[in-house]
Scaffold this active site. Structure first.
Site, PDB file in Angstrom:
ATOM      1  CG  HIS A 200       5.156 -11.960   6.258  1.00  0.00           C
ATOM      2  ND1 HIS A 200       5.544 -11.165   5.205  1.00  0.00           N
ATOM      3  CD2 HIS A 200       3.952 -11.481   6.647  1.00  0.00           C
ATOM      4  CE1 HIS A 200       4.610 -10.264   4.957  1.00  0.00           C
ATOM      5  NE2 HIS A 200       3.632 -10.422   5.831  1.00  0.00           N
TER       6      HIS A 200
ATOM      7  CD  GLU B  37       8.221 -10.402   3.395  1.00  0.00           C
ATOM      8  OE1 GLU B  37       7.685  -9.293   3.477  1.00  0.00           O
ATOM      9  OE2 GLU B  37       7.774 -11.407   3.974  1.00  0.00           O
TER      10      GLU B  37
ATOM     11  CE1 TYR C 192      -2.538  -3.387   0.930  1.00  0.00           C
ATOM     12  CE2 TYR C 192      -2.858  -2.593   3.164  1.00  0.00           C
ATOM     13  CZ  TYR C 192      -3.030  -3.580   2.215  1.00  0.00           C
ATOM     14  OH  TYR C 192      -3.683  -4.725   2.544  1.00  0.00           O
TER      15      TYR C 192
END
Lengths: 289, 378, 289, 378
Positions: free
Chosen positions: C247, C209, C159
């Site tokens: 994550h 990432e 975003y």
């Protein structure tokens, strides 16, 4: 011409040093089959009928480039042998072993299909292209090259029919035993399709037996896709319901799978249905003339 | 092999399926005692390896222990489709609001297991399958992933089960499939599976057949074998590697290969006879195997002739003939023997058989006809 | 033009009556997404944002013909929801759910692939084709239609980048969040290939990432198959080894999966690698001019 | 979560893998007692959640109970890569003929599990992987069918294991894979797996990590958690739905989203600062969550400034700002707070934050720079 195997086939024997494996390897080689190698874990360095033995299918593939595997390992280990063959790229696997639990064969069947390979059997006599290659346990000498494709769920009953054909001077393009278990890799339909497409095959003999609905499926397939004449025989006309007739798949259950139903279905599909094996040669002769 | 209701119910219970309990009685006295222990109405059910026991009077409701005794008395000894009842299951009667059918078996055409269910429970499911096939809901089971919860839910909604009862049948369907897989079954069935008046799921019957080829994984099943129900001879034969099935005729058959054995029976019938058995001696047809086969066949007092049908393949016909001759000397056979020997070295084999005093031919039709003649003459 | 979803997409919401499911169904519908139906077992007859609710995917398929499913069911039940969607023929399934065990996702991944369907996620924000369809949980208003394809393992970080692009007057063709778990259905490579083939996409932003080797695989793919300019950013330059950064997939293990390695691989593949999200718009502008 | 060697060894044993046994000692006295019980040479091994303990002096051979005591004394309290040893495993010394490595983990690129083995056992396998990759044999595991016996045999033959020892390692490989699956592991490793002088297979070490997402299936693992080894703060955070990892810097970070949180840490570093933590508050960034985050961050005495970075997506920026202001009143924070708020209704949110006396900006870079300045000034 022929289906599935010919003189170019390069055969790998899994379980080659066992009693059955070594005996039939000798027999196959004697028939002229090109047995290129065998596998028995720990058997590396041995030879059977001149074919080198390896510890793993991977090694055999790397060294001898087989394109057909035939399996003679006991029922408890046969599923693993099928997986080993397929996962190492063998496009065609023949499993002779009898007595494999159905629960093991269900995932084997799905896996072989997903991998794009073909399995014949289990619990089958294998297949033969007379004069070219025998990948199985049938007596080679009863077969003669010729125009008739034979497909059967049974072993000795097939020999009976093939012998009758040969004695009547009718040779075979290939003879395929698909096996008598409830879950088999190659069905009547598959073999019928191959015979239909094979230029060397002029007529087909289909030998079924009680149990399951493969003959009924085959009848539908014949009606729609097979233009060559088909002669059919169904064993077990006198078998009672609920009793397993030797083969795990030969059982009439829930009132379906009877010989009468199968004969009617084949008859409706235009198959010349005979009531005894000895009537097959005449029916074929009539069909071919 | 087939399991009895009470055996299958115990297996279901170990996999978490709620069953109706009960105990097995071999006598009316025992039935009364069990009913007294239950302390309420009971159902007395024949334990036989066949269907249709309800219609045959093999299931009775009893409101008192005394009634249970009478019911057991009526059922024990009953002949249901050729099976004589030697034990009954006495179980508490359930308050049935609705009956369903739930079963798992192999779909041979698809080579996958299939779960079947119907809101027409408690009746003969094969009849439902024939006459109202749309009343049966099916789910093919993924060969690798098993029965998905969503499949079980889909079945439940298709049966019209109310949303608040769906979870219960989903659990049972998954437990039944789990039982089927864990026990190497070829059939696992609950008929009826009921929803009780108080809204609970209960398995009121239990049926299981086990894959004979998988029995090596389940040594515990040997103890469950019912020697009254299964033909002891067939079991003995299996241990010798011989497939044997007793039939009603008078011509004993000894054949190598299952398909050929069936074709031989058919040939006997075609020539006006009745086969006394199906018998596949297996691979080699050695003297030992043939001797055992003689023993199996001659144990049947109805047998009036024996037809041996061997196709000599890898094994040479002369060797087979020697085996037959040798077996003939080891086992006393008083009925006429007709031998059909074909394939490798068949002529030499026939010569040897003739020397041993046996009628031998190379044609299966001829042999069948000869055997029928011999039986009729005897 | 766009990838994967557009105004024609017919969206089915699994878990539609749950808190998350109903909220995001409203949001998606408000954005203009064509939500045709939803599934909640026992929810038959309800409506969410005007879409009818069914008990099973089969019913929803029969009645409303969806071609995209989005899943909002809890982690324990999400694998079953994916199987239900795929086995009922949904060609594209987006799984938002986070926290699904890896052991469950390994067979799910293989099954979806075998079935020929595509899975996005799990543990992802979904995807959006600005001005056409939002199949996910991202804030729709920050997106503007345009020529830049965005693909990312992260949610809010995406975003951030999309917002920066929009503020700089650069619109997006589609923005795809592939998710931060170790086993995900759609990888960078898959999305890069789609953007490369999409005529409406002129440049690509790839946001990676730490953890795994998907960015390195993507770099190889870009070098060989992607002709459009790519701008890359890798989060976690300061992350220590052995620690999971939120994550399940974002963990540097065995000295591999570091941001430095990934940045070097992308750089070597010709990707314009930036060191902060705010630098993305300028890099894209430079690439497009 | 990571298991200790002795915990993993117990799990291996329940799945049939022969391990070396032994007991855990927290003091030199206990170590001596255990060694006396063993009655022969023992190995004393540090139980820490990190590799390289051998090189760090965390593994010692002891021939007498007295020696075991001394060994334990030397190892207990040792700092191995930041982990202080609080317990040791005292196990019988084995007669090692040959050492192997055997492990199962996920191949993320292939999305399949992989079994790895090497004849270079007992050494750092990651070093072997980097420097002699050809010395590691791999087998990708079918997602549906598990590790096939033929795959395990292929590994064994590739490692040059003699034919009569192949069956043993095949069994262990399948048991290890079974353990990995049954326990929802992300790693299961035996290093070294040894062949003893008497020709038997023995697991001399055991290593396992469990998938945090699968812990709901394994409530029994909660009891195995090692609160000395794992950061208790991180566990508390997880229970509130916050991902928190303690780092060494002085700027506390509170961010919504894992990727953005990493990018925020990176931004702090880019502007010359050092992040004190990774912190993802999860979805909504409500007053409750922010309050908990304040608590987590301010518990670290090194923190000299707090950087809050929120991208208002579905949740509106003004609501988030209210939450931050409210949390600020509930939790006493003595260090400066810099807020970056962007996305939906960001301006309104910034106004509210300014009213609450907090520095607020819409730029992440600016906010990071401001936080670094504030920390340096403090």
């Amino acid at each position: 011409m022929s289906i599935l195997v010919d003189r170019e086939s390069r055969v790998l024997v899994q379980g080659i040093t066992g009693r059955e494996g070594s005996f039939h390897t000798e027999q196959m080689a004697e028939y002229g089959t090109n047995v290129v190698s065998g596998v028995t874990p720990g058997g590396k360095g041995k030879r059977v009928a001149g074919a080198p033995v390896f510890d793993t299918v991977a090694d055999a593939v790397a060294e001898t480039a087989p394109n057909v595997a035939i399996i003679f390992v006991p029922a408890r280990f046969a599923p693993d042998a099928i997986y080993e063959a397929v996962d190492n790229g063998l496009p065609f696997v023949v499993c002779i072993t009898e007595g494999i639990p159905v629960a093991d064969m269900v995932p084997v069947y799905a896996h072989v299909r997903n991998a794009g390979s073909r399995l014949l059997g289990p619990n089958c006599p294998g297949l033969i292209t007379p004069g070219e290659a025998k990948v199985g346990i049938m007596p080679g000498f009863i077969h003669t090259p010729g125009p008739v494709g034979v497909v059967s769920r049974s072993g000795t009953l097939t020999y009976e029919v093939v012998d009758a054909l040969s004695r009547a001077g009718i040779g075979q393009s290939s003879a395929v035993g698909i096996g008598g278990d409830p879950v088999i890799g190659t069905s009547f339909i598959d073999v019928l399709g191959l015979f239909e497409a094979d230029p060397a095959t002029e007529a087909i003999v289909m030998i079924g037996e009680i149990g399951g609905a493969d003959e009924e499926q085959a009848a539908l397939f014949i009606q729609e896709h097979v233009t060559k004449p088909v002669v059919g025989f169904i064993a077990g006309q006198t078998a009672p319901p609920g009793k397993r007739m030797g083969h795990a798949g030969a059982i009439i259950s829930g009132g379906s799978g009877t010989a009468a139903e199968k004969m009617a279905a084949l008859d409706a599909a235009g198959v010349r249905v005979v009531d005894r094996p000895s009537a097959v040669p005449a029916a074929i002769q009539a069909a071919l003339s | 092999m087939n399991l009895h209701e009470h055996q299958a119910a115990e297996l279901f219970a170990t996999h978490g399926i709620r069953t109706n309990g009960g105990d097995v009685a071999f006598t009316p006295d025992e039935a009364e005692t069990i009913a007294r222990g239950v302390g309420g109405p009971v159902v007395v059910k024949a334990q036989v390896h066949t269907g249709g026991r309800g219609k045959a009077g093999g299931v009775k409701l009893a409101t008192t222990p005394r009634d249970a005794r009478e019911a057991a008395k009526a059922i024990l000894g009953l002949d249901i489709r050729g099976h004589v009842v030697s034990k009954v299951l006495v179980a508490p009667a359930a308050d049935i609001a609705q009956e369903f059918y739930l079963g798992v078996t192999l779909d041979r055409t698809r080579r996958q297991n299939v779960v079947m269910a119907s809101a027409e429970g408690g009746v003969d499911i094969e009849e439902v399958a024939r006459e109202r096939p749309d009343r049966i809901v099916r789910a093919l089971v993924d060969p690798f992933l098993g029965l998905h919860p969503w499949q079980a839910r889909q079945i439940a909604f298709a049966l019209g089960i109310p949303a608040d009862k769906v979870g219960g049948i989903v659990t049972i369907a998954r437990q039944l499939y789990e039982t089927y897989v864990a026990e190497d079954a070829t059939l696992a069935e609950i008929n009826p599976l009921v929803l009780t008046g108080s809204g609970e799921w209960l398995a009121l019957d239990a049926k299981m057949s086990i894959d004979d080829n998988a029995l090596f994984r389940h040594p515990e099943f040997e103890a469950l074998r019912d020697f009254d129900a299964e033909d002891r001879t067939e079991i003995d034969a299996r241990q010798s590697g011989i497939s044997f099935v007793k039939l009603d005729g008078d011509i004993g058959c000894i054949v190598n290969g299952a398909g050929l054995a069936m074709a031989t029976m058919d040939a006997v019938k075609l020539h006006g006879g009745e086969p006394a058995n199906f018998l596949d001696v297996g691979g080699g047809a050695s003297a030992d195997q043939v001797a055992k086969a003689f023993g199996l066949v001659t144990a049947d007092p109805h047998v009036r002739a024996i037809l041996i049908n061997i196709f000599g393949g890898i094994t040479r016909g002369d060797i087979v003939a020697q085996g037959i001759a040798e077996a003939r000397q080891r086992v006393e056979v008083t009925v006429p023997i007709v031998v059909r020997l074909s394939g490798t070295n068949a002529e030499e084999g026939q010569r040897l058989l003739a020397e041993a005093g046996l009628t031998a031919t190379e044609s299966m039709d001829e042999a069948a006809a000869a055997a029928v003649r011999a039986a009729h003459a005897a």
